[in-house]
Design a protein around this motif. Structure first.
Motif, mmCIF file in Angstrom:
data_model
loop_
_atom_site.group_PDB
_atom_site.id
_atom_site.type_symbol
_atom_site.label_atom_id
_atom_site.label_comp_id
_atom_site.label_asym_id
_atom_site.label_seq_id
_atom_site.Cartn_x
_atom_site.Cartn_y
_atom_site.Cartn_z
ATOM 1 N N GLU A 205 0.832 -1.207 0.000
ATOM 2 C CA GLU A 205 0.000 0.000 0.000
ATOM 3 C C GLU A 205 0.872 1.265 0.000
ATOM 4 O O GLU A 205 0.527 2.263 -0.627
ATOM 5 C CB GLU A 205 -0.920 0.007 1.223
ATOM 6 N N ILE A 206 1.988 1.206 0.727
ATOM 7 C CA ILE A 206 2.920 2.333 0.737
ATOM 8 C C ILE A 206 3.360 2.642 -0.693
ATOM 9 O O ILE A 206 3.371 3.788 -1.128
ATOM 10 C CB ILE A 206 4.149 2.034 1.621
ATOM 11 N N VAL A 207 3.679 1.580 -1.437
ATOM 12 C CA VAL A 207 4.156 1.769 -2.810
ATOM 13 C C VAL A 207 3.022 2.273 -3.707
ATOM 14 O O VAL A 207 3.228 3.149 -4.560
ATOM 15 C CB VAL A 207 4.776 0.463 -3.348
ATOM 16 N N LEU A 208 1.798 1.747 -3.498
ATOM 17 C CA LEU A 208 0.645 2.238 -4.263
ATOM 18 C C LEU A 208 0.496 3.749 -4.086
ATOM 19 O O LEU A 208 0.397 4.506 -5.067
ATOM 20 C CB LEU A 208 -0.638 1.533 -3.803
ATOM 21 N N PHE A 209 0.497 4.204 -2.836
ATOM 22 C CA PHE A 209 0.330 5.630 -2.595
ATOM 23 C C PHE A 209 1.545 6.419 -3.087
ATOM 24 O O PHE A 209 1.415 7.564 -3.527
ATOM 25 C CB PHE A 209 0.038 5.906 -1.122
ATOM 26 N N ALA A 210 2.728 5.795 -3.023
ATOM 27 C CA ALA A 210 3.928 6.476 -3.531
ATOM 28 C C ALA A 210 3.786 6.797 -5.010
ATOM 29 O O ALA A 210 4.169 7.887 -5.459
ATOM 30 C CB ALA A 210 5.166 5.613 -3.278
ATOM 31 N N THR A 211 3.204 5.875 -5.787
ATOM 32 C CA THR A 211 3.037 6.152 -7.222
ATOM 33 C C THR A 211 2.117 7.358 -7.423
ATOM 34 O O THR A 211 2.369 8.205 -8.286
ATOM 35 C CB THR A 211 2.460 4.932 -7.977
ATOM 36 N N LEU A 212 1.066 7.442 -6.598
ATOM 37 C CA LEU A 212 0.125 8.564 -6.742
ATOM 38 C C LEU A 212 0.763 9.877 -6.282
ATOM 39 O O LEU A 212 0.543 10.930 -6.880
ATOM 40 C CB LEU A 212 -1.164 8.278 -5.964
ATOM 41 N N PHE A 213 1.571 9.810 -5.208
ATOM 42 C CA PHE A 213 2.316 10.994 -4.770
ATOM 43 C C PHE A 213 3.315 11.416 -5.851
ATOM 44 O O PHE A 213 3.518 12.605 -6.090
ATOM 45 C CB PHE A 213 3.064 10.725 -3.460
ATOM 46 N N THR B 198 10.442 -0.501 6.257
ATOM 47 C CA THR B 198 11.586 0.307 5.842
ATOM 48 C C THR B 198 11.801 0.173 4.336
ATOM 49 O O THR B 198 12.043 1.166 3.640
ATOM 50 C CB THR B 198 12.863 -0.141 6.585
ATOM 51 N N TYR B 199 11.675 -1.045 3.836
ATOM 52 C CA TYR B 199 11.819 -1.264 2.395
ATOM 53 C C TYR B 199 10.705 -0.538 1.630
ATOM 54 O O TYR B 199 10.960 0.102 0.597
ATOM 55 C CB TYR B 199 11.805 -2.764 2.087
ATOM 56 N N GLY B 200 9.466 -0.615 2.169
ATOM 57 C CA GLY B 200 8.346 0.099 1.553
ATOM 58 C C GLY B 200 8.621 1.593 1.492
ATOM 59 O O GLY B 200 8.390 2.245 0.472
ATOM 60 N N ALA B 201 9.143 2.147 2.598
ATOM 61 C CA ALA B 201 9.444 3.580 2.653
ATOM 62 C C ALA B 201 10.552 3.932 1.666
ATOM 63 O O ALA B 201 10.501 4.973 0.997
ATOM 64 C CB ALA B 201 9.843 3.972 4.073
ATOM 65 N N PHE B 202 11.549 3.041 1.551
ATOM 66 C CA PHE B 202 12.646 3.273 0.600
ATOM 67 C C PHE B 202 12.106 3.302 -0.830
ATOM 68 O O PHE B 202 12.419 4.199 -1.625
ATOM 69 C CB PHE B 202 13.709 2.172 0.768
ATOM 70 N N MET B 203 11.250 2.319 -1.153
ATOM 71 C CA MET B 203 10.651 2.281 -2.486
ATOM 72 C C MET B 203 9.826 3.533 -2.753
ATOM 73 O O MET B 203 9.856 4.100 -3.853
ATOM 74 C CB MET B 203 9.757 1.040 -2.634
ATOM 75 N N ALA B 204 9.088 3.969 -1.722
ATOM 76 C CA ALA B 204 8.264 5.174 -1.872
ATOM 77 C C ALA B 204 9.152 6.372 -2.196
ATOM 78 O O ALA B 204 8.850 7.159 -3.093
ATOM 79 C CB ALA B 204 7.464 5.427 -0.588
ATOM 80 N N ALA B 205 10.280 6.490 -1.474
ATOM 81 C CA ALA B 205 11.188 7.614 -1.708
ATOM 82 C C ALA B 205 11.761 7.562 -3.121
ATOM 83 O O ALA B 205 11.845 8.584 -3.815
ATOM 84 C CB ALA B 205 12.308 7.601 -0.663
ATOM 85 N N VAL B 206 12.146 6.349 -3.563
ATOM 86 C CA VAL B 206 12.713 6.203 -4.915
ATOM 87 C C VAL B 206 11.675 6.592 -5.977
ATOM 88 O O VAL B 206 11.965 7.334 -6.918
ATOM 89 C CB VAL B 206 13.200 4.750 -5.146
ATOM 90 N N ILE B 207 10.437 6.102 -5.788
ATOM 91 C CA ILE B 207 9.380 6.386 -6.769
ATOM 92 C C ILE B 207 9.074 7.883 -6.832
ATOM 93 O O ILE B 207 9.038 8.488 -7.908
ATOM 94 C CB ILE B 207 8.099 5.584 -6.431
ATOM 95 N N VAL B 208 8.866 8.492 -5.658
ATOM 96 C CA VAL B 208 8.444 9.904 -5.631
ATOM 97 C C VAL B 208 9.592 10.819 -6.045
ATOM 98 O O VAL B 208 9.476 11.601 -6.998
ATOM 99 C CB VAL B 208 7.920 10.287 -4.229
ATOM 100 N N LEU B 209 10.723 10.712 -5.340
ATOM 101 C CA LEU B 209 11.846 11.613 -5.639
ATOM 102 C C LEU B 209 12.412 11.319 -7.021
ATOM 103 O O LEU B 209 12.781 12.236 -7.759
ATOM 104 C CB LEU B 209 12.931 11.483 -4.563
ATOM 105 N N GLY B 210 12.478 10.032 -7.375
ATOM 106 C CA GLY B 210 12.991 9.656 -8.695
ATOM 107 C C GLY B 210 12.141 10.232 -9.820
ATOM 108 O O GLY B 210 12.651 10.793 -10.785
ATOM 109 N N SER B 211 10.805 10.104 -9.690
ATOM 110 C CA SER B 211 9.917 10.634 -10.725
ATOM 111 C C SER B 211 10.088 12.138 -10.863
ATOM 112 O O SER B 211 10.215 12.671 -11.970
ATOM 113 C CB SER B 211 8.454 10.329 -10.380
ATOM 114 N N ILE B 212 10.079 12.828 -9.729
ATOM 115 C CA ILE B 212 10.176 14.296 -9.767
ATOM 116 C C ILE B 212 11.541 14.706 -10.325
ATOM 117 O O ILE B 212 11.633 15.610 -11.163
ATOM 118 C CB ILE B 212 9.942 14.881 -8.354
#
Lengths: 203, 101
Positions: A34-42, B77-91
């Motif tokens: 879910e974290i990754v799902l929301f990350a894509t939207l962010f 922690t891995y989820g948060a890392f992926m989130a950072a890569v996706i968001v910061l990487g895209s921007i």
């Protein structure tokens, strides 16, 4: 009920069967996804937030007072949900259900505010198809809001099971898991509050 | 278990709730009432958000407890890392990268 608690060690009831442990672990892994799902939207919002296409901007449509009310409602509901689990671990069914109902009322209040917010946006000329900014904004907010709506329905079903069966290894596990889900929605909201609303009003 | 330490009063929940409220309003105040640069504001309130999220995970969600506590920490922690890569990487790729040319 108390017989169950003395059954094994000092682990809370929701951890006392192997099945329950696996379900809770599995739900944590789902939350990772879910974290990754929301990350894509962010990510989408982060890229498209300045593409207003001549339409309204963040500062035209965001109402900080309403955002703060939404934030406090959801934050408080996360707290009352925590108290519900606390009551569950003290083996108090009545307290658990009372705090769960309070949690749902706060969640319902949040949803009411969010629906009004969307109506306000549409009146301001910021609909889903207006610009890349409004599309990405409403998809992000809407996905979160849909999760809250789903959570309310889910929690009502859990409350019905609790009323029917009381505190068992199964119902406590299910209640713990909906609790995790509810807290998670507040975690997502913290980032929406910071990186959508506050950033939008600063920039 | 952390739950055994607090039989009568959910002190860690109350403390977590109060800190969350303070962080929320501090972030709003810093963002809307100070004259700091946007960059500084975003770094401050971004850090507050990450801190508050961690608070929720540990104090409300009991992430670290139970036999699978360590697995949970690695997973999130891995989820948060992926989130950072996706968001910061895209921007980074779609905004700054583009602006460099």
């Amino acid at each position: 009920m108390s017989a169950n608690l003395t059954a094994s060690s000092d682990l809370p009831l929701e951890y006392q069967s192997e099945q329950s442990k696996m379900n809770i672990l599995g739900f944590w892994i789902f939350l990772g996804a879910e974290i990754v799902l929301f990350a894509t939207l962010f990510g989408v919002y982060g890229v498209l937030a300045e593409r207003h296409a001549g339409g309204p901007t963040q500062q035209d449509i965001f109402v900080i007072k309403d955002v703060l009310i939404q934030t406090v409602l959801l934050l408080t509901s996360s707290f009352t949900c925590g108290i519900a689990i606390f009551e569950m671990r003290r083996n108090r069914l009545k307290g658990l259900i009372t705090w769960l109902v309070i949690t749902l009322l706060l969640g319902g209040g949040f949803l009411f505010m969010e629906i009004n917010e969307f109506i306000h946006y549409v009146h301001e000329g910021a609909a889903l198809q207006t610009s890349a900014f409004t599309s990405s904004l409403l998809v992000l907010l809407g996905t979160h809001g849909a999760h809250v709506a789903l959570g309310i329905g889910w929690a009502i079903l859990i409350i019905m099971q609790l009323l029917k069966r009381g505190l068992t290894t199964e119902t406590t596990r299910k209640t713990f898991i909906i609790g995790l889900y509810w807290h998670f929605l507040d975690v997502v909201w913290i980032f929406i509050f910071t990186f959508v609303y506050l950033e939008g009003l600063v920039g | 278990m952390s739950s055994n330490a607090e039989k009568g009063f959910p002190i860690s929940h109350v403390v977590g709730f109060l800190i969350s409220l303070i962080l929320t309003f501090a972030a709003a105040w810093i963002a809307l009432k100070t004259t700091l640069s946007i960059k500084v504001i975003m770094w401050i309130i971004g850090s507050l958000a990450v801190f508050q999220a961690g608070l929720q995970l540990v104090m409300f969600m009991h992430m670290t407890e139970g036999e699978d506590g360590k697995v949970n920490i690695i997973n999130i922690t891995y989820g948060a890392f992926m989130a950072a890569v996706i968001v910061l990487g895209s921007i980074w790729v779609l905004t700054s990268g583009h602006a460099a040319h």
